[in-house]
Design a protein around this motif. Structure first.
Motif, PDB file in Angstrom:
ATOM      1  N   HIS A 131     113.469   9.050  20.882  1.00 50.81           N
ATOM      2  CA  HIS A 131     113.910  10.542  21.192  1.00 50.81           C
ATOM      3  C   HIS A 131     113.344  11.573  20.184  1.00 50.81           C
ATOM      4  O   HIS A 131     112.917  12.091  20.845  1.00 50.81           O
ATOM      5  N   GLU A 159     126.603  13.884  18.215  1.00 47.24           N
ATOM      6  CA  GLU A 159     125.381  12.735  18.329  1.00 47.24           C
ATOM      7  C   GLU A 159     125.514  12.180  19.516  1.00 47.24           C
ATOM      8  O   GLU A 159     126.487  11.754  19.391  1.00 47.24           O
ATOM      9  N   GLY A 160     124.446  11.942  20.403  1.00 43.53           N
ATOM     10  CA  GLY A 160     124.456  11.265  20.979  1.00 43.53           C
ATOM     11  C   GLY A 160     125.049   9.756  20.917  1.00 43.53           C
ATOM     12  O   GLY A 160     125.913   9.366  21.307  1.00 43.53           O
ATOM     13  N   MET A 174     123.149  22.042  18.969  1.00 42.60           N
ATOM     14  CA  MET A 174     122.583  21.050  20.241  1.00 42.60           C
ATOM     15  C   MET A 174     123.612  20.219  21.014  1.00 42.60           C
ATOM     16  O   MET A 174     124.390  20.321  21.179  1.00 42.60           O
ATOM     17  N   VAL A 175     123.020  19.831  22.471  1.00 40.55           N
ATOM     18  CA  VAL A 175     123.888  18.733  22.789  1.00 40.55           C
ATOM     19  C   VAL A 175     123.189  17.587  23.037  1.00 40.55           C
ATOM     20  O   VAL A 175     122.376  17.421  22.543  1.00 40.55           O
ATOM     21  N   PRO A 176     124.217  16.715  23.380  1.00 39.50           N
ATOM     22  CA  PRO A 176     125.600  16.684  23.690  1.00 39.50           C
ATOM     23  C   PRO A 176     126.696  17.305  22.326  1.00 39.50           C
ATOM     24  O   PRO A 176     126.770  16.083  21.238  1.00 39.50           O
ATOM     25  N   MET A 181     122.896  20.352  28.968  1.00 42.84           N
ATOM     26  CA  MET A 181     121.860  20.889  29.232  1.00 42.84           C
ATOM     27  C   MET A 181     121.032  20.240  30.313  1.00 42.84           C
ATOM     28  O   MET A 181     120.788  18.812  29.987  1.00 42.84           O
ATOM     29  N   ARG A 228     125.168  24.159  28.422  1.00 45.56           N
ATOM     30  CA  ARG A 228     125.137  25.090  27.286  1.00 45.56           C
ATOM     31  C   ARG A 228     125.458  26.840  27.770  1.00 45.56           C
ATOM     32  O   ARG A 228     126.387  27.174  26.729  1.00 45.56           O
TER      33      ARG A 228
END
Ligand SMILES: N[C@@H](CCC(=O)N[C@@H](CS)C(=O)NCC(=O)O)C(=O)O
Length: 201
Positions: free
Chosen positions: A97, A58-59, A45-47, A7, A31
């Motif tokens: 975050h 999960e980043g 969710m992103v990413p 996003m 997305r």
């Protein structure tokens, strides 16, 4: 070629900048335009990184995966040095975050008024305290790990940009501000921002 579901301006931007820094080809998909998003990410969710048809979420996991796969000067090989690096990845991903996440949650769920104002300010104060920890880490260095820019710096700079969406004061020291400016001037970061804007248009 990798595919990254993102996003604009979200935490996925740090992954995108890292892919550019590692000189990896990536197709970015907004997305809202990812037709098969549910197949890859049922949490919404992103990413999401897709590598050879396999999705990784999960980043922090995506970053560690990329750094172990592609040669770089960011991640130490083993031992305490590697633990320190992972510690800072997790500080960014699992502490900073979510601290910003509280602002988004309050912004979305509470009715305007004094209680919301108070909650937003309390969340902002907690974020300012975290930036003090970053400022201390930068005492003798331009980046979290000395003079080498790493994925941690990318992550922190992306999160820092979210404060602008809320009527709060988040206090950052001079060294933190310098780090954020330096990340925003990195070619890999600039290209990621530009490519996301173009892909979302
Ligand atoms: N722990 C997850 C958090 C991911 C996350 O919260 N992503 C946000 C964007 S920064 C998101 O996709 N939010 C969904 C939404 O806003 O609809 C990770 O690091 O990948």
């Amino acid at each position: 070629m990798y595919k990254l579901i993102y996003m604009p301006g979200a935490c996925s931007l740090a992954i995108h900048a890292l892919l550019n820094e590692l000189k990896q080809d990536v197709e970015v998909v907004d997305r809202s335009k990812a037709v098969d998003f549910d197949k890859h990410e049922s949490r919404g969710m992103v990413p999401v990184l897709i590598d050879n048809g396999q999705s990784i979420r999960e980043g922090a996991a995506i970053i560690l995966y990329l750094l172990e796969k592609h040669k770089n000067n960011m991640i130490p090989e083993s031992g305490l040095e590697k633990a320190r690096f992972v510690e800072w990845i997790m500080f960014a991903n699992a502490t900073m975050h979510p601290a910003y996440g509280r602002l988004f949650f309050i912004g979305k769920t509470m009715e305007d008024g004094p209680a919301k104002h108070q909650a937003l300010n309390a969340a902002a104060d907690a974020i300012s305290t975290l930036w003090q920890a970053v400022e201390r880490q930068l005492k003798n260095a331009n980046y979290i790990f000395g003079e080498q820019i790493t994925a941690v710096d990318f992550m922190l700079a992306v999160y820092a940009s979210w404060g602008q969406y809320f009527p709060v004061d988040i206090i950052m020291g001079d060294k933190v501000r310098r780090l954020i400016a330096a990340v925003n001037a990195q070619p890999a970061f600039i290209k990621a921002v530009e490519d996301e804007a173009a892909a979302s248009a």
